[in-house]
Design an enzyme around this catalytic site. Sequence first.
Site, PDB file in Angstrom:
ATOM      1  N   ASP A 228       0.545  -4.148  29.554  1.00 21.15           N
ATOM      2  CA  ASP A 228       1.737  -3.391  29.163  1.00 21.15           C
ATOM      3  C   ASP A 228       1.390  -1.908  29.334  1.00 21.15           C
ATOM      4  OD1 ASP A 228       3.836  -2.068  27.953  1.00 21.15           O
ATOM      5  OD2 ASP A 228       3.959  -3.444  26.246  1.00 21.15           O
ATOM      6  N   ARG A 231       2.761   0.760  26.781  1.00 21.20           N
ATOM      7  CA  ARG A 231       1.978   0.772  25.543  1.00 21.20           C
ATOM      8  C   ARG A 231       0.611   1.405  25.729  1.00 21.20           C
ATOM      9  NH1 ARG A 231      -2.485  -2.413  24.510  1.00 21.20           N
ATOM     10  NH2 ARG A 231      -2.918  -2.994  22.347  1.00 21.20           N
ATOM     11  N   GLY A 255      -7.570  -3.121  13.628  1.00 23.06           N
ATOM     12  CA  GLY A 255      -7.069  -4.160  14.517  1.00 23.06           C
ATOM     13  C   GLY A 255      -7.417  -3.836  15.953  1.00 23.06           C
ATOM     14  N   ASP A 277     -11.690  -5.755  13.237  1.00 20.03           N
ATOM     15  CA  ASP A 277     -10.746  -6.832  13.581  1.00 20.03           C
ATOM     16  C   ASP A 277     -11.254  -8.122  12.975  1.00 20.03           C
ATOM     17  OD1 ASP A 277      -8.964  -8.722  14.951  1.00 20.03           O
ATOM     18  OD2 ASP A 277      -8.515  -7.038  16.277  1.00 20.03           O
ATOM     19  N   ILE A 305      -9.434  -5.490   7.026  1.00 20.80           N
ATOM     20  CA  ILE A 305      -9.701  -4.155   6.505  1.00 20.80           C
ATOM     21  C   ILE A 305      -9.649  -4.168   4.973  1.00 20.80           C
ATOM     22  CG2 ILE A 305      -7.284  -3.401   6.603  1.00 20.80           C
ATOM     23  CD1 ILE A 305     -10.401  -1.246   7.407  1.00 20.80           C
ATOM     24  N   GLU A 306      -8.852  -5.079   4.409  1.00 21.20           N
ATOM     25  CA  GLU A 306      -8.747  -5.170   2.955  1.00 21.20           C
ATOM     26  C   GLU A 306      -9.985  -5.791   2.318  1.00 21.20           C
ATOM     27  OE1 GLU A 306      -4.558  -5.501   4.659  1.00 21.20           O
ATOM     28  OE2 GLU A 306      -6.512  -6.409   5.077  1.00 21.20           O
ATOM     29  N   GLU A 321      -2.757   0.127  16.947  1.00 20.25           N
ATOM     30  CA  GLU A 321      -1.536  -0.367  17.596  1.00 20.25           C
ATOM     31  C   GLU A 321      -1.072  -1.523  16.726  1.00 20.25           C
ATOM     32  OE1 GLU A 321       0.751  -2.613  18.676  1.00 20.25           O
ATOM     33  OE2 GLU A 321      -0.272  -3.284  20.506  1.00 20.25           O
ATOM     34  N   GLU A 330       5.057  -8.989  11.504  1.00 18.99           N
ATOM     35  CA  GLU A 330       3.622  -9.197  11.298  1.00 18.99           C
ATOM     36  C   GLU A 330       3.055  -8.334  10.169  1.00 18.99           C
ATOM     37  OE1 GLU A 330       1.615  -8.713  15.056  1.00 18.99           O
ATOM     38  OE2 GLU A 330       2.067 -10.768  15.673  1.00 18.99           O
ATOM     39  N   SER A 335      -1.563  -3.083   6.403  1.00 20.04           N
ATOM     40  CA  SER A 335      -3.020  -2.947   6.445  1.00 20.04           C
ATOM     41  C   SER A 335      -3.434  -1.538   6.856  1.00 20.04           C
ATOM     42  CB  SER A 335      -3.614  -3.979   7.416  1.00 20.04           C
ATOM     43  OG  SER A 335      -3.354  -5.292   6.971  1.00 20.04           O
ATOM     44  N   HIS A 476       5.942  -5.439  26.295  1.00 24.54           N
ATOM     45  CA  HIS A 476       5.716  -6.815  25.821  1.00 24.54           C
ATOM     46  C   HIS A 476       6.451  -7.075  24.511  1.00 24.54           C
ATOM     47  CE1 HIS A 476       2.753  -4.966  23.115  1.00 24.54           C
ATOM     48  NE2 HIS A 476       2.722  -6.103  22.457  1.00 24.54           N
TER      49      HIS A 476
END
Length: 528
Positions: A228, A231, A255, A277, A305-306, A321, A330, A335, A476
């Site tokens: 993409d 993006r 992420g 991630d 990450i939490e 992203e 999502e 997060s 996308h």
Amino acid sequence: MAEYTDPHGDGAADEMPELSDEEDNEEDEEQWQWMEEDSQPVTCLFCDRSLSSVAATLQHCTAEHQVNLVDVIRKHSLDDYGYIKMINFIRSTKCDASCLTGLPDAPLPWESEDFLRPVLQDDPLLQTDPEELCSSEGSCPSSGPNPHDALLQRAQAAEERARRSEEALARAMDDLHKLKLLAQGLVLNAETSKSGNLGAVAELREDEDEAYFSSYGHYGIHEEMLKDKVRTESYRDFMYRNPEVFREKVVLDVGCGTGILSMFAARAGAKKVIAVDQSEIIYQAMDIVRSNQLEDKITLIKGRIEDIKLPVEKVDIIISEWMGYFLLFESMLDSVLYARDLYLADGGSGRSHNLCPDLCNISLAAVGDTQKHQERIAFWDDVYGFNMGCMKKAVVPEAVVEVVKAETLISEPTVIQTFDCNSVCLSELEFASDFCLKITNTTECTAIVGYFDIFFDKGCSNKVMFSTGPQVTKTHWKQTVFLLEKPVSVQAGEELKGKITVRKNKKDPRSLLVTFDVQDRKQTYSLQ
């Protein structure tokens, strides 16, 4: 347990979460005791003497009390149930051994179901198979309508012990999760004044969130995102054209996927990049980073990450992203905001260009595409000569993600919500907004389309933005289409007014529920 005192005096430390009570814990301990030892002392049925084993107890009963329990079992053809009742009858009534020798064939004094209840907890005699007691002198007959009852009861007892043990383990895991959330809340309260509710996504257990992260473990989705160009090149251009933003900075990539944004940041001059991630793709990202000789600048960490702890206290910039269909699908932004509040220097909103991208908005437009409406909705009115119109109630509420042809737009777009990522809070990600669409064509409105725009804006000498709308190069993300069950007639120049409500699905906080109220028609759509 020491009591926690809130240093701010503002109630930041919530009550201790409700854990399994002490009675549950005592019960749980009982469930494990049966595993601790293979042999236990056995109390005689007719006196207070304690014997070393079941066999020793039977021998003692024969020698001291002149009663052979094996003979009693054989004489009355006792199955497992009858044997258990007999043992509990003897213990509860404290009968003399002699009363067992003169019993009639029927009825037996222990026929009542009450004698299935153990008198002694973990009585070794109750854990003994009467068939095994008889085996040394021949097989013991089994009474009852079904010869498999005895075996079935033993299997059911073992299954019940396993079930209760699993329940005890589940309670312990749940307690651990509650304590973990409490600890996270205390850290947030101590670290930043912006903390509050952790949010539904942060409170998901790892096993509850597994499906989401597993979907990003497949290579196809990463190939689609990397290809993409709208993006990927927008992120690249922002970083490469604004090197002063990244020079000698510590960057967090939330992420990271294949690590492409982390590598852009490293090439743009970042001193250190921490890439996080939870999905399995991070193992490939590690190889990719090494293949490009960037392992001295980029540190990769697997985990949510939490749930993890970064190797630094604060970072200068967060890149991510995080956008999903209709921007918020999502709930990955949750997060990112968690990371912002916990790790971003100066509280996350004191400077520009801390969280990148920094601005985004959601837009709506009216669609007039009778052919598409016929294919998706009117189709059910006549399916090979059968009326399946009832299917519309199931089909309409499903939002459709697809590319909308620009020529089917019949209104000017309107922005319904704008987010400043450096200051927005979790509660603002669920919202209601009135909208007004200025119609450009006289036709029928068959759907409303939603899309989003992204901006790398504040503090950038070279600003970058991209859109996911139907009027520009497709991405996308495509567009999100909300089909109307019945088309609405519209005239050029008029305004189609309505209200949109966007909220998380309580059953699955990563999915969205979007409700439209247009011309006295109300419809809720799911995006999942």
